[in-house]
Motif scaffolding. Structure first.
Motif, short mmCIF file in Angstrom:
data_model
loop_
_atom_site.label_atom_id
_atom_site.label_comp_id
_atom_site.label_asym_id
_atom_site.label_seq_id
_atom_site.Cartn_x
_atom_site.Cartn_y
_atom_site.Cartn_z
N SER A 180 -7.69 6.90 -7.48
CA SER A 180 -8.18 5.63 -7.99
C SER A 180 -7.16 4.51 -7.88
CB SER A 180 -8.59 5.81 -9.46
OG SER A 180 -7.45 6.14 -10.23
N SER A 181 -6.12 4.69 -7.08
CA SER A 181 -5.11 3.64 -6.92
C SER A 181 -5.68 2.50 -6.08
CB SER A 181 -3.86 4.22 -6.27
OG SER A 181 -4.11 4.55 -4.94
N PRO A 182 -5.06 1.33 -6.13
CA PRO A 182 -5.57 0.16 -5.40
C PRO A 182 -5.25 0.17 -3.90
CG PRO A 182 -3.61 -0.43 -6.59
CD PRO A 182 -3.92 0.98 -6.97
N VAL A 183 -4.84 1.32 -3.38
CA VAL A 183 -4.42 1.40 -1.99
C VAL A 183 -5.56 1.03 -1.04
CG1 VAL A 183 -3.60 2.98 -0.21
CG2 VAL A 183 -2.64 3.08 -2.48
N VAL A 184 -6.75 1.47 -1.34
CA VAL A 184 -7.89 1.21 -0.46
C VAL A 184 -8.14 -0.29 -0.35
CG1 VAL A 184 -10.35 1.61 -0.10
CG2 VAL A 184 -8.91 3.46 -0.95
N GLY A 185 -8.11 -0.98 -1.47
CA GLY A 185 -8.32 -2.43 -1.47
C GLY A 185 -7.23 -3.18 -0.71
N VAL A 243 2.76 5.89 6.59
CA VAL A 243 1.60 5.48 7.39
C VAL A 243 1.29 4.01 7.17
CG1 VAL A 243 -0.88 5.83 7.74
CG2 VAL A 243 0.63 7.80 7.51
N PHE A 244 1.23 3.59 5.90
CA PHE A 244 0.92 2.19 5.62
C PHE A 244 2.07 1.27 6.05
CE2 PHE A 244 -2.00 4.04 2.37
CZ PHE A 244 -3.16 3.55 2.93
N ARG A 245 3.28 1.73 5.87
CA ARG A 245 4.44 0.94 6.30
C ARG A 245 4.39 0.73 7.81
NH1 ARG A 245 8.63 3.13 3.23
NH2 ARG A 245 8.11 5.04 4.30
N ALA A 292 0.84 -1.20 0.00
CA ALA A 292 0.00 0.00 0.00
C ALA A 292 0.87 1.25 0.00
CB ALA A 292 -0.93 0.00 1.20
N GLU A 293 1.96 1.20 0.72
CA GLU A 293 2.89 2.35 0.74
C GLU A 293 3.48 2.56 -0.65
OE1 GLU A 293 4.55 5.56 2.47
OE2 GLU A 293 3.36 4.13 3.62
N ALA A 294 3.83 1.48 -1.33
CA ALA A 294 4.42 1.60 -2.66
C ALA A 294 3.39 2.08 -3.69
CB ALA A 294 4.99 0.26 -3.09
N LYS A 295 2.15 1.66 -3.53
CA LYS A 295 1.10 2.03 -4.48
C LYS A 295 0.51 3.41 -4.21
CE LYS A 295 0.80 -1.70 -6.96
NZ LYS A 295 0.97 -1.72 -8.39
N ASN A 296 0.83 3.98 -3.07
CA ASN A 296 0.28 5.29 -2.72
C ASN A 296 1.01 6.35 -3.54
OD1 ASN A 296 -1.20 7.26 -1.52
ND2 ASN A 296 -0.10 7.20 0.41
N ARG A 297 0.53 6.57 -4.75
CA ARG A 297 1.19 7.47 -5.69
C ARG A 297 1.03 8.93 -5.31
NH1 ARG A 297 -1.71 5.60 -10.89
NH2 ARG A 297 -3.32 5.25 -9.36
N THR A 327 -3.25 14.41 0.45
CA THR A 327 -2.17 13.43 0.41
C THR A 327 -2.00 12.80 1.79
OG1 THR A 327 -0.50 15.09 0.91
CG2 THR A 327 -0.88 14.60 -1.41
N LEU A 328 -1.45 11.64 1.77
CA LEU A 328 -1.16 10.91 2.99
C LEU A 328 0.32 11.01 3.26
CD1 LEU A 328 -2.35 8.95 5.13
CD2 LEU A 328 -1.69 7.09 3.61
N ARG A 329 0.68 11.26 4.47
CA ARG A 329 2.11 11.35 4.80
C ARG A 329 2.78 10.01 4.51
NH1 ARG A 329 3.84 15.77 7.49
NH2 ARG A 329 2.26 17.07 8.44
#
Length: 191
Positions: free
Chosen positions: A50-55, A138-140, A26-31, A133-135
């Protein structure tokens, strides 16, 4: 070790690793982390949501909840650590910290998914339009905290199984099911 203990340990470990991998994915896909600040509204802000981060974040939450459910179900339910007199204090601390860290990981995944899924942006004080944007990290962090949570839960599970087997040995009761007694079967006589 029993087969059940090994299977539960492997399954819970796999779920913990899946949570960590999902966090890093998710961190990598968070464009949107690299999205530049724009001076005017642009549809790029909508495209980045529209990135797949939510999924991926939802999949990580599901894996974490399944791991928690397995640990809870195999140790006799919630608060069983308080009702088991022969379990160590270290095991009790592990499960409490595990619950706290899993809650933090779920919250981080939810917040990250919410912010990543938002479209649009806002105008700051200087009149510059910024996309939501997300800092970074966060996902990591959510993935690492989720993995730590699952591993602490696994430590608790193994200490719980060890305490139960010691208690069974001490009392002389075998926890396995006994075979049903074999009785003589007489065939009915024809009258």
């Amino acid at each position: 070790m029993e087969i059940k203990t090994i299977l539960v340990s492997l399954l819970v470990t796999a779920l913990g690793i899946a949570v960590a991998i999902a966090g890093f994915a998710a961190e990598a896909k968070n464009r949107k982390n690299s999205l530049p600040t724009m001076g005017y509204y642009s549809s790029e802000c909508d495209d980045y949501s529209s990135s797949p981060v939510v999924g991926i974040a939802i999949a990580a939450i599901v894996a974490l909840v399944i791991a928690r459910t397995i640990i809870t179900a195999t140790t006799g339910g919630c608060c069983m650590c308080c009702r088991t007199p022969n379990i160590s204090t270290f095991a009790r601390v592990c499960i409490v910290i595990s619950w706290i860290t899993s809650s933090i990981a779920v919250i981080l995944f939810i917040v990250g998914a919410k912010v990543s899924g938002e479209k649009g942006g806002e105008i700051d004080v200087n009149g510059v339009y910024n996309c939501y944007t997300l800092r970074p990290g966060v996902f990591r962090a959510a993935g690492i905290i989720g993995l730590v949570s699952v591993l602490l839960g696994l430590v608790y599970y193994l200490l719980y199984v060890l305490a139960r087997s010691r208690a069974a040995e001490k009392s002389g009761v075998d926890l396995e099911l006994e075979k049903p007694p074999v009785t003589d079967f007489k065939e009915p006589t024809n009258l």
